[in-house]
Write an enzyme that holds these catalytic residues in place. Structure first.
Site, PDB file in Angstrom:
ATOM      1  N   LYS B 105      27.647  32.106  39.191  1.00  0.00           N
ATOM      2  CA  LYS B 105      28.276  31.557  38.034  1.00  0.00           C
ATOM      3  C   LYS B 105      27.632  31.042  37.075  1.00  0.00           C
ATOM      4  O   LYS B 105      28.150  30.972  35.773  1.00  0.00           O
ATOM      5  CB  LYS B 105      29.402  30.331  38.600  1.00  0.00           C
ATOM      6  CG  LYS B 105      28.533  29.222  39.469  1.00  0.00           C
ATOM      7  CD  LYS B 105      29.312  28.509  40.053  1.00  0.00           C
ATOM      8  CE  LYS B 105      28.515  27.479  40.962  1.00  0.00           C
ATOM      9  NZ  LYS B 105      28.060  28.094  42.310  1.00  0.00           N
ATOM     10  N   VAL B 132      33.410  32.815  41.631  1.00  0.00           N
ATOM     11  CA  VAL B 132      34.480  31.586  41.338  1.00  0.00           C
ATOM     12  C   VAL B 132      35.183  31.546  42.802  1.00  0.00           C
ATOM     13  O   VAL B 132      35.835  32.382  43.077  1.00  0.00           O
ATOM     14  CB  VAL B 132      35.500  32.018  40.260  1.00  0.00           C
ATOM     15  CG1 VAL B 132      36.439  31.096  40.157  1.00  0.00           C
ATOM     16  CG2 VAL B 132      34.352  32.187  38.895  1.00  0.00           C
ATOM     17  N   ILE B 136      37.929  33.081  48.014  1.00  0.00           N
ATOM     18  CA  ILE B 136      39.370  33.465  47.245  1.00  0.00           C
ATOM     19  C   ILE B 136      39.335  34.567  46.323  1.00  0.00           C
ATOM     20  O   ILE B 136      38.580  34.584  45.445  1.00  0.00           O
ATOM     21  CB  ILE B 136      39.958  32.220  46.717  1.00  0.00           C
ATOM     22  CG1 ILE B 136      39.552  31.166  47.561  1.00  0.00           C
ATOM     23  CG2 ILE B 136      41.439  32.279  46.135  1.00  0.00           C
ATOM     24  CD1 ILE B 136      40.274  29.810  46.818  1.00  0.00           C
ATOM     25  N   LYS B 205      32.774  28.030  36.129  1.00  0.00           N
ATOM     26  CA  LYS B 205      33.866  28.854  36.481  1.00  0.00           C
ATOM     27  C   LYS B 205      35.220  28.961  35.562  1.00  0.00           C
ATOM     28  O   LYS B 205      35.613  30.042  35.434  1.00  0.00           O
ATOM     29  CB  LYS B 205      34.358  28.389  37.767  1.00  0.00           C
ATOM     30  CG  LYS B 205      33.171  28.501  39.056  1.00  0.00           C
ATOM     31  CD  LYS B 205      33.540  27.307  40.098  1.00  0.00           C
ATOM     32  CE  LYS B 205      32.469  27.354  41.113  1.00  0.00           C
ATOM     33  NZ  LYS B 205      32.691  26.598  42.238  1.00  0.00           N
TER      34      LYS B 205
END
Lengths: 432, 432
Positions: B105, B132, B136, B205
């Site tokens: 990131k 990020v 997920i 992020k």
């Protein structure tokens, strides 16, 4: 770059939003696809019907098949729904060299294999994100984001109507009929609510989720289905007393079976889940899908599961991918059914039950009930005794057992003299 | 089909899980990619360091650059982190014809443009889902699922350390230092917690999310950043009294600016959100990203944002896509920065404030405070007066105004005789 031509079959609540977005977002779509995206035609049932969106008369046609077959059409969007003529139209489109985007859960769950094979043979894409949980990106994450992981369980609130009804029963203490009437008044439930309340809609989605998650063919017929029309205010109150809530869940789960293999359990039924579970807080007509995966752990995807614009958002997302693939002369990943896992009958599925009983308040009741469980090899996690005399209640939560063992235990309980009434039987997910 | 060869740069907590999954899931990966996926080598700092996973000695090397450049390597996975040597290694890999998957990131947020341009030039993929919110799936949904929609706002709990600390402050009423110490003890915070608690990690992020959501280049430097080290027990108590909770949010938002254009606001700061908001119930070290989109409406993505296995799950998902693309000799969509939107300075960002004041309990206090707001053209939504005499408190929630107007108002309040102390200033999202 020559424009990509899109035909839209159907101009109801989803189709009209697809047409609106195609028009309003034309600039952004062109930039994201890498070529202009042009509406080639819209197939409707009646040319003069009132519509949510203005479509130039020249683009309207009642001949959906001719539109699906037009050889200048690159992508066909099917948002008619139902089995026929949708299936014939999709097959015709693929044969004619178009890629297809569809929101048709019923067709995919009944006869997906035919469509996937046709897409494979034609060397075209068949995308269907909108078929499950509307706007929520869940199929693409399962197909792609989790492609390097091992998904073990998917549990979804995938029907907004039933979630709305159960939520009202939970918050207002209303009965099923009353909550259904309210949902119908507000447009969350249809005049004939069967497809929703009896779990047919959720079962189709469960089949699609199970197929993708476990790389196997699972059809709607493979899915054990129970709706919510038998869920009573007493069930909901029982759940409340346990710090739980009743939800209609579509569950797809990987289960070890003797011989070292793994089979798929696919089912739709009401479930009692603790209020601390992420799915418990999904209110009103919202949808959410909870995924357990070996490396990723627990994931949840939440949003609007229905409605014209949310569903159209999912359709357009697929459309951009499929259009990009056309430009690159490639296709995305097709059907993945290599694992070819068996689907477990419901009776062999491991689950847990919550049972509430009205019992005679006399010595030995608890022992008799416990014996009924033990005789079916079901061990008990907790028993709570409430009230006295005519109001005596026994609430039992079992440990894991097969659904057949649990159902047989309940049958025996129903026949016992000391059990005046079995007031609530509900499967349990999560730690109560 | 010839095997696809994968080089892994870095074998720390993420790298070792990537190696484990590549090995353990080899059969499934081959079926999903369409060809065997083979580990070509693992670059480490020291050959004899202890590792979470067994790597055959023959595959280990300390020469990361040579491994990244090997011409038989199809995909390079970069999980070293930091700016250098990661950047040089990724550029070398792309130049040598490999596709790249990275979880980096910091590098993407600082110098993504250089990497994207190199990927474009090489005709290779650069994927970074793991950068990020760990496991997920959020970048792929933004890049693809929502590609036909208009995203207007992204709000994320994207740093588990700070969410853990704020959650403990909320549930136990502890102060920041105490909660940080607990997080460090449990391994949720590092010995030097600066990158997390001061919001640097979240800002990187936020930059990545803003770039993808709004098809523009946003770097970490463009992101207004405030950490949580100044969040006090009083702030958290103030939020509680309002039925709210304090979260550190990464916010990326589209804002109309004069002239009909739209600009991007990208920021990381503590926020008071109502407990009914889906983000409010994200507990412990979990992450979640909330997305508002024109057609899709509200979406939320929830799961584990860090840790070796969850991050590796995201890396492997990208790896499968990138590997499939290699086989088809194609690439996924590259950088999309066509919209080229400006980033708003924080002062011009529209927001709302919650301000708690210790005030002298005399007539005219409320009028004087209200005047201070009015003089900065900030209108007040609610004022609550609490306590009496030495304990008199005024709690003000403003309507929307620019951050500069609100900050100037607070400055004036701090200088007022009748204001003994400004005990809490917090931005607000959602309807309090």
């Amino acid at each position: 770059m020559r424009p990509l031509k899109v035909a839209v079959l159907g101009c109801g609540s989803v189709g009209s939003q697809v047409v609106r977005l195609l028009t309003e977002q034309a600039g952004d779509l062109a930039a994201r696809v890498g070529a202009p995206v042009e509406l080639a035609g819209v197939a409707v049932r009646r040319l003069d019907a009132p519509r949510e969106v203005d479509v130039p008369q020249a683009l309207l046609t009642t001949d959906a098949l001719a539109l699906a077959r037009r050889d200048d059409v690159d992508v066909v969007v099917e948002v008619i729904g139902g089995i026929e003529p949708a299936r014939s139209l999709i097959l015709a489109a693929l044969e004619s060299g178009a890629s297809v985007v569809t929101a048709n859960k019923a067709l995919l769950a009944e006869d997906g294999a035919t469509l996937f094979e046709a897409a494979e043979k034609a060397g075209r894409d068949l995308y269907y994100e909108a078929a499950v949980a509307g706007a929520i990106p869940i199929l693409r994450p399962l197909r792609e984001s989790l492609a390097g992981d091992r998904v073990t369980k998917v549990m979804g609130i995938v029907n907004g109507t039933t979630n709305y009804i159960l939520d009202k029963m939970d918050t207002h203490g209303s009965g099923f009929d009353e909550a259904l009437a309210e949902a119908q008044e507000l447009g969350y439930a249809e005049a004939d609510p069967t497809a929703d309340v009896e779990g047919f809609d959720a079962a189709a989605k469960a089949a699609i989720l199970a197929s993708l998650a476990f790389h196997s063919r699972v059809t709607a017929n493979d899915v054990h289905r129970e709706g919510i029309s038998d869920v009573t205010a007493a069930d909901v109150a029982s759940a409340k007393a346990m710090g739980s809530v009743v939800k209609l869940l579509a569950i797809a789960e990987l289960r070890a079976v003797p011989g070292g293999d793994e089979a798929v359990s696919a089912r739709v039924h009401p479930v009692m889940i603790p209020r601390s579970h992420p799915l418990a807080s999904v209110r009103e007509a919202f949808n959410a899908v909870f995924v357990e995966s070996e490396a990723a752990g627990e994931l949840m995807f939440y949003g609007r599961g229905a409605g014209g614009a949310p569903t159209a958002s999912a359709v357009l997302g697929d459309l951009v991918t499929v259009a990009r693939n056309r430009i690159q002369d490639t296709t995305g990943a097709g059907e993945s059914a290599y694992a070819d896992r068996q689907v477990l009958p419901m009776g062999e599925t491991i689950t847990r039950y919550h049972v509430s009983l009205d019992v005679a308040d006399k010595a030995g009741v608890l022992a008799a009930v416990a014996t009924a469980f033990a005789e079916h090899d079901v061990s008990i996690q907790t028993v709570r005794q409430e009230g006295r005399d005519a109001d005596a209640q026994l609430v039992v939560v079992s440990h894991q057992a097969t659904d057949a063992q649990l159902a047989a235990t309940v049958e025996v309980l129903r026949g016992m003299d000391i059990v005046r009434d079995v007031t609530s039987v509900m499967r349990v997910e999560g730690e109560l």
